[in-house]
Design an enzyme around this catalytic site. Structure first.
Site, PDB file in Angstrom:
ATOM      1  N   SER A  25      54.937 -19.390  46.911  1.00 46.56           N
ATOM      2  CA  SER A  25      53.732 -18.542  47.000  1.00 46.56           C
ATOM      3  C   SER A  25      53.947 -17.135  46.447  1.00 46.56           C
ATOM      4  O   SER A  25      53.429 -16.156  46.996  1.00 46.56           O
ATOM      5  CB  SER A  25      53.228 -18.487  48.447  1.00 46.56           C
ATOM      6  OG  SER A  25      52.820 -19.775  48.875  1.00 46.56           O
ATOM      7  N   GLY A  76      53.264 -23.463  47.915  1.00 43.87           N
ATOM      8  CA  GLY A  76      51.862 -23.848  47.758  1.00 43.87           C
ATOM      9  C   GLY A  76      51.009 -23.602  48.993  1.00 43.87           C
ATOM     10  O   GLY A  76      49.889 -24.097  49.094  1.00 43.87           O
ATOM     11  N   GLY A 132      55.180 -21.589  40.968  1.00 39.05           N
ATOM     12  CA  GLY A 132      54.368 -22.799  40.814  1.00 39.05           C
ATOM     13  C   GLY A 132      52.951 -22.442  40.421  1.00 39.05           C
ATOM     14  O   GLY A 132      52.660 -22.120  39.264  1.00 39.05           O
ATOM     15  N   GLY A 133      52.042 -22.453  41.384  1.00 35.03           N
ATOM     16  CA  GLY A 133      50.608 -22.264  41.135  1.00 35.03           C
ATOM     17  C   GLY A 133      50.273 -21.079  40.240  1.00 35.03           C
ATOM     18  O   GLY A 133      49.456 -21.205  39.313  1.00 35.03           O
ATOM     19  N   GLU A 182      59.841 -31.062  46.396  1.00 35.71           N
ATOM     20  CA  GLU A 182      58.883 -32.168  46.202  1.00 35.71           C
ATOM     21  C   GLU A 182      59.610 -33.446  45.782  1.00 35.71           C
ATOM     22  O   GLU A 182      59.174 -34.550  46.090  1.00 35.71           O
ATOM     23  CB  GLU A 182      57.808 -31.738  45.179  1.00 35.71           C
ATOM     24  CG  GLU A 182      56.835 -30.748  45.806  1.00 35.71           C
ATOM     25  CD  GLU A 182      56.243 -29.719  44.865  1.00 35.71           C
ATOM     26  OE1 GLU A 182      56.262 -29.935  43.637  1.00 35.71           O
ATOM     27  OE2 GLU A 182      55.777 -28.676  45.360  1.00 35.71           O
ATOM     28  N   GLU A 238      63.834 -21.942  47.834  1.00 33.55           N
ATOM     29  CA  GLU A 238      62.419 -22.238  48.027  1.00 33.55           C
ATOM     30  C   GLU A 238      62.205 -22.825  49.424  1.00 33.55           C
ATOM     31  O   GLU A 238      62.377 -24.044  49.620  1.00 33.55           O
ATOM     32  CB  GLU A 238      61.935 -23.248  46.977  1.00 33.55           C
ATOM     33  CG  GLU A 238      61.972 -22.729  45.565  1.00 33.55           C
ATOM     34  CD  GLU A 238      60.947 -23.431  44.675  1.00 33.55           C
ATOM     35  OE1 GLU A 238      60.194 -22.730  44.005  1.00 33.55           O
ATOM     36  OE2 GLU A 238      60.885 -24.673  44.678  1.00 33.55           O
ATOM     37  N   ASN A 266      56.984 -23.229  36.867  1.00 35.83           N
ATOM     38  CA  ASN A 266      57.042 -24.675  37.104  1.00 35.83           C
ATOM     39  C   ASN A 266      55.603 -25.174  37.199  1.00 35.83           C
ATOM     40  O   ASN A 266      54.932 -24.938  38.198  1.00 35.83           O
ATOM     41  CB  ASN A 266      57.806 -24.944  38.418  1.00 35.83           C
ATOM     42  CG  ASN A 266      57.779 -26.408  38.818  1.00 35.83           C
ATOM     43  OD1 ASN A 266      57.373 -27.275  38.034  1.00 35.83           O
ATOM     44  ND2 ASN A 266      58.206 -26.699  40.036  1.00 35.83           N
ATOM     45  N   TRP A 267      55.165 -25.833  36.145  1.00 33.36           N
ATOM     46  CA  TRP A 267      53.772 -26.292  36.107  1.00 33.36           C
ATOM     47  C   TRP A 267      53.535 -27.495  37.030  1.00 33.36           C
ATOM     48  O   TRP A 267      52.413 -27.894  37.235  1.00 33.36           O
ATOM     49  CB  TRP A 267      53.377 -26.675  34.689  1.00 33.36           C
ATOM     50  CG  TRP A 267      53.228 -25.514  33.752  1.00 33.36           C
ATOM     51  CD1 TRP A 267      53.433 -24.179  34.036  1.00 33.36           C
ATOM     52  CD2 TRP A 267      52.825 -25.563  32.371  1.00 33.36           C
ATOM     53  NE1 TRP A 267      53.178 -23.414  32.932  1.00 33.36           N
ATOM     54  CE2 TRP A 267      52.807 -24.233  31.890  1.00 33.36           C
ATOM     55  CE3 TRP A 267      52.491 -26.597  31.492  1.00 33.36           C
ATOM     56  CZ2 TRP A 267      52.458 -23.923  30.579  1.00 33.36           C
ATOM     57  CZ3 TRP A 267      52.141 -26.288  30.178  1.00 33.36           C
ATOM     58  CH2 TRP A 267      52.130 -24.963  29.728  1.00 33.36           C
ATOM     59  N   LYS A 268      54.597 -28.092  37.525  1.00 33.59           N
ATOM     60  CA  LYS A 268      54.491 -29.323  38.332  1.00 33.59           C
ATOM     61  C   LYS A 268      53.658 -30.348  37.556  1.00 33.59           C
ATOM     62  O   LYS A 268      53.736 -30.381  36.336  1.00 33.59           O
ATOM     63  CB  LYS A 268      53.928 -28.987  39.713  1.00 33.59           C
ATOM     64  CG  LYS A 268      54.729 -27.859  40.396  1.00 33.59           C
ATOM     65  CD  LYS A 268      54.425 -27.677  41.839  1.00 33.59           C
ATOM     66  CE  LYS A 268      55.327 -26.590  42.417  1.00 33.59           C
ATOM     67  NZ  LYS A 268      55.174 -26.381  43.828  1.00 33.59           N
ATOM     68  N   HIS A 282      64.173 -30.073  43.483  1.00 33.55           N
ATOM     69  CA  HIS A 282      62.960 -29.444  44.013  1.00 33.55           C
ATOM     70  C   HIS A 282      62.571 -30.161  45.305  1.00 33.55           C
ATOM     71  O   HIS A 282      62.733 -31.373  45.421  1.00 33.55           O
ATOM     72  CB  HIS A 282      61.823 -29.519  42.989  1.00 33.55           C
ATOM     73  CG  HIS A 282      60.674 -28.634  43.361  1.00 33.55           C
ATOM     74  ND1 HIS A 282      59.771 -28.973  44.331  1.00 33.55           N
ATOM     75  CD2 HIS A 282      60.319 -27.396  42.925  1.00 33.55           C
ATOM     76  CE1 HIS A 282      58.893 -27.978  44.470  1.00 33.55           C
ATOM     77  NE2 HIS A 282      59.204 -27.017  43.621  1.00 33.55           N
TER      78      HIS A 282
HETATM   79  P1  13P Z   1      54.071 -22.131  44.501  1.00 38.25           P
HETATM   80  O1  13P Z   1      54.381 -20.893  43.698  1.00 38.25           O
HETATM   81  O2  13P Z   1      52.803 -22.800  44.077  1.00 38.25           O
HETATM   82  O3  13P Z   1      54.124 -21.856  45.972  1.00 38.25           O
HETATM   83  O4  13P Z   1      55.230 -23.178  44.182  1.00 38.25           O
HETATM   84  C1  13P Z   1      56.545 -22.774  44.256  1.00 38.25           C
HETATM   85  C2  13P Z   1      57.380 -23.843  43.665  1.00 38.25           C
HETATM   86  O5  13P Z   1      57.513 -24.914  44.240  1.00 38.25           O
HETATM   87  C3  13P Z   1      57.997 -23.606  42.360  1.00 38.25           C
HETATM   88  O6  13P Z   1      58.922 -24.592  42.048  1.00 38.25           O
END
Ligand code: 13P
Length: 267
Positions: free
Chosen positions: A217, A174, A238-239, A98, A168, A9-11, A96
């Site tokens: 993470s 993050g 994510g990251g 977010e 999650e 997930n590149w956000k 998600h």
């Molecule tokens: P991180 O891997 O950056 O913690 O993000 C997880 C995430 O929200 C994937 O959707």
């Protein structure tokens, strides 16, 4: 048999140039594992076209980060599920944290988005998870069951046969603070139990068939330990999905943890 799946997930990150550079380095790493595990990349919507072309015939699938709960019409800023399907998406993330926290999407709204994704023939990746306050108040199970129940109320439990659930924990996203294996196992088992318990007896064992992935993470350093857990079927990353070496190594960890080691195939 649940096929493991790894989703990046590149956000809201990337640029035409950065995406190209990332994919050129990433795809040769991912294609080693494409038979052993399912792989998907979810870029921001403006880059779906570019990433679709870069993915080509690698077997790595395209996904989106959200979809509207409406078919079409006056919904400025939204992308319909049909549009995303037309762009080549196979998966769409819904709910998600977010979206739930920053954009105030309710569980009912998430459920409508889930329905739209399914109706367009794609697989929803339904995110659920508790905040730190909710965990510390002993509300983890209540919150997650409420998030799942809203979707069951909208589409029925049988729809989970065509979905992926992502656990999650909000406090792990993050932050570098990963949930412990015990915490992850406990929640994944509860999700399985909830889904199994909601299914009519005559139906297939949805709880056992459902793919449940962990996100929060995940890094190369902790991926193998997380993916080795019996009820974890992969990851939503994510990251670390923005770094070719890191994401490639996480894919390798998932293949290894699933009992498929080494190079599976090259194109
Ligand atoms: P991180 O891997 O950056 O913690 O993000 C997880 C995430 O929200 C994937 O959707």
């Amino acid at each position: 048999m649940r096929k493991p799946i790894l989703i990046g997930n590149w956000k809201m990150n990337g640029s035409l140039q950065a995406n190209q550079a990332l994919m050129v380095r990433l795809l040769p790493r991912l294609r080693l594992f494409r038979r052993a595990i399912d792989l998907a990349i979810c870029p921001p919507s403006p880059y779906l076209f570019q990433v679709r072309d870069l993915l080509g015939y690698t077997g790595v699938m395209l996904g989106a980060q959200n979809a509207a709960g409406y078919v079409s019409g006056a919904y400025t800023g939204e992308n319909s599920a049909t549009m995303l399907q037309e762009m080549g998406c196979r998966y769409v993330i819904v709910g998600h944290s977010e979206r739930r926290v920053l954009f105030h999407e309710s569980s009912q709204e998430v459920a409508a988005r889930f329905r739209a994704v399914l109706s367009a023939g794609m697989t929803p990746i339904l995110c659920v998870g508790e905040s730190l306050t909710e965990r510390e108040s002993g509300l983890t199970s209540v919150v997650i069951e409420q998030q799942l129940q809203a979707v069951v109320d909208e589409v029925g439990i049988a729809a989970f046969a065509n979905a992926v659930v992502a656990y999650e924990p909000v406090w792990a996203i993050g932050t570098g603070q990963t949930a412990t294996p015990e915490q992850i196992s406990e929640v994944h088992q509860k999700i399985r139990k909830f889904v199994a318990g909601s299914a009519p007896e005559a139906s297939i064992d949805l709880g056992q068939e459902l793919r449940i992935v962990y996100g929060g993470s995940v890094k190369q350093a902790n991926a193998y330990d997380i993916f080795s857990l019996a009820d974890v079927d992969g990851g939503l990353i994510g990251g670390a999905s923005l770094h070719a070496d890191e994401f490639g190594a996480i894919a390798g960890a998932l293949a290894d943890a699933s009992g498929v080691t080494g190079e599976v195939s090259a194109i």
